[in-house]
Design a protein around this motif. Structure first.
Motif, PDB file in Angstrom:
ATOM      1  N   THR A 221      -4.141 -33.001  14.564  1.00 33.20           N
ATOM      2  CA  THR A 221      -3.271 -34.113  14.964  1.00 33.20           C
ATOM      3  C   THR A 221      -3.813 -34.818  16.196  1.00 33.20           C
ATOM      4  O   THR A 221      -3.838 -36.057  16.261  1.00 33.20           O
ATOM      5  CB  THR A 221      -1.846 -33.609  15.245  1.00 33.20           C
ATOM      6  OG1 THR A 221      -1.364 -32.907  14.098  1.00 33.20           O
ATOM      7  CG2 THR A 221      -0.913 -34.757  15.548  1.00 33.20           C
TER       8      THR A 221
ATOM      9  N   ALA B 283       1.772 -38.804  13.085  1.00 33.91           N
ATOM     10  CA  ALA B 283       1.538 -37.568  13.834  1.00 33.91           C
ATOM     11  C   ALA B 283       2.303 -36.407  13.217  1.00 33.91           C
ATOM     12  O   ALA B 283       1.760 -35.307  13.037  1.00 33.91           O
ATOM     13  CB  ALA B 283       1.949 -37.753  15.295  1.00 33.91           C
TER      14      ALA B 283
ATOM     15  N   MET C 164       0.603 -33.181  11.337  1.00 31.37           N
ATOM     16  CA  MET C 164       0.896 -31.861  11.904  1.00 31.37           C
ATOM     17  C   MET C 164       1.525 -30.939  10.869  1.00 31.37           C
ATOM     18  O   MET C 164       1.068 -29.803  10.674  1.00 31.37           O
ATOM     19  CB  MET C 164       1.834 -32.039  13.113  1.00 31.37           C
ATOM     20  CG  MET C 164       2.204 -30.730  13.795  1.00 31.37           C
ATOM     21  SD  MET C 164       0.793 -29.892  14.516  1.00 31.37           S
ATOM     22  CE  MET C 164       1.189 -28.182  14.139  1.00 31.37           C
TER      23      MET C 164
END
Length: 391
Positions: free
Chosen positions: A38, A333, A337
């Motif tokens: 990430t 993001a 992740m």
């Protein structure tokens, strides 16, 4: 025989089965890889965003700015000799995001796009590890507690991921908040690692013990609701589509949707937290030499005081300022992740299933064939594969 049949049916249906569930060290490795991936993907986006803000003079302060990559927030100094080069090289003129990517890569080198990666990884990795491992542990314990009272076939309530996610975030913020303040203070005064103790004692002397948790309340107000909404939405998506072992694509899409929903509802708290962090950075971390004597008496406006000030000046739109950039940053993001984390979980889960069936198979032979996208099991007595989960 019943126990043997249960071993062949369980994989792929319940990743929380105590025989196969991933261990804490495997959760740590999965979350570490997710945080690293990430950060590598999101740091260039935030470097470009910060350079554009500096060019347009949209920074809230001329001493420091809030550096975000979707995982962590960092107070970084502005100036020609301080902080990441995201602000210290304002000579190029950009007409937009794509133009900024192109010119930074061409004139400053591709590595400049990752100029803020160092301070991000310092605390992003431990924070992410604490957060994701704590969530998994809380979720499993709550699930076992609920099923012990309602039965194994009981439908899990919506509050379970909400409570687990919120609790995990409180724990992560509580542990990491003092470390982040000490690290930032070290960076601002250019202290070496040997002077960590001095920096710690200095902050205790100026702020007291509770000063180590400056910004804790606004952080909790933003991150705990975000975490609760995020995990509730994500687990609800898995339940709606009857997914036990999600593929990378499903996790990516589910993470983006969940992150977007959570980001939308917590934007006002994010705006308040940003203002308070900048104020703290200006008045304490990056105060100029002539203002050093005033540090002991500075006061940071409370959360609701800051919210009221923003509302009086800018109205309700001020509390939702930056909604689009926040969605653009947070959604991918969260997607990267959770997809990376779930991929790691699937890898270790399948590994655990394989090891278990090898140990329990007659003669110690291999009793299963497991792929990362489908759990296909082959029993020792029958060589016909059985697909138990299409995901």
């Amino acid at each position: 025989m019943a126990q043997s049949m249960r071993a062949f049916v369980a994989p792929g249906q319940d990743m929380d089965d105590s025989r196969f569930r991933i261990r804490p060290y495997q959760q740590i490795l999965s979350s570490c890889s997710g945080a690293l991936v990430t950060s590598l993907f999101m740091t260039p986006l935030d470097v470009v965003k910060t350079r554009l803000q500096a060019q347009q003079k949209l920074l809230l302060s001329n001493r420091c700015y809030l550096y975000c990559n979707g995982l962590m927030d960092h107070i970084c100094p502005c100036g020609p000799n301080m902080g990441p080069s995201a602000v210290s090289k304002p000579t190029l003129h950009f007409t937009g995001t794509i133009d900024a990517f192109s010119k930074i890569s061409r004139y400053e080198g591709v590595r400049s796009l990752w100029s803020g990666l160092g301070p991000t990884l310092v605390l992003a990795l431990p924070t992410t590890v604490i957060y994701f491992v704590a969530y998994e542990q809380f979720r499993i314990r709550l699930k076992e507690l609920y099923q012990s009272k309602k039965g194994l076939d009981a439908e899990l309530p919506i509050w379970l991921p909400l409570l687990a996610g919120s609790s995990a975030r409180v724990l992560a913020v509580t542990i990491v908040n003092p470390l982040e303040l000490v690290r930032t203070k070290m960076q601002s005064e250019k202290l070496s690692y040997r002077e960590v103790g001095h920096a710690f004692r200095s902050m205790l002397r100026v702020q007291g013990v509770f000063g180590l948790w400056n910004g804790f309340f606004p952080t909790i107000l933003r991150d705990v609701p975000f975490s609760g909404i995020y995990w509730t939405t994500y687990e609800s998506l898995k339940k709606h589509f009857n997914v036990s072992q999600p593929t990378f694509a499903f996790s990516f899409a589910g993470g983006a949707i969940s992150g977007g929903v959570a980001a939308f509802f917590t934007v006002p708290f994010d705006v308040v937290k940003t203002h308070q962090q900048i104020e703290f950075g200006e008045k304490f971390l990056y105060a100029e030499n002539g203002e050093k004597t005033k540090k002991k008496s500075f006061r940071i406006a409370s959360t609701f005081e800051t919210m009221g000030n923003i509302y009086r000046v800018h109205g309700i739109r001020g509390l939702f300022a930056g909604l689009t950039p926040r969605l653009v940053k947070v959604a991918p993001a969260c997607a990267i992740m959770i997809a990376s984390f779930e991929y790691g979980k699937n890898f270790f889960y399948n590994y655990n299933v394989q090891r278990y069936l090898e140990k329990t198979a007659p003669g110690g032979g291999t009793g299963s064939v497991v792929s990362s996208s489908t759990a296909t099991l082959v029993g020792p007595a029958s060589r016909q594969p059985r697909q138990i989960n299409k995901y």
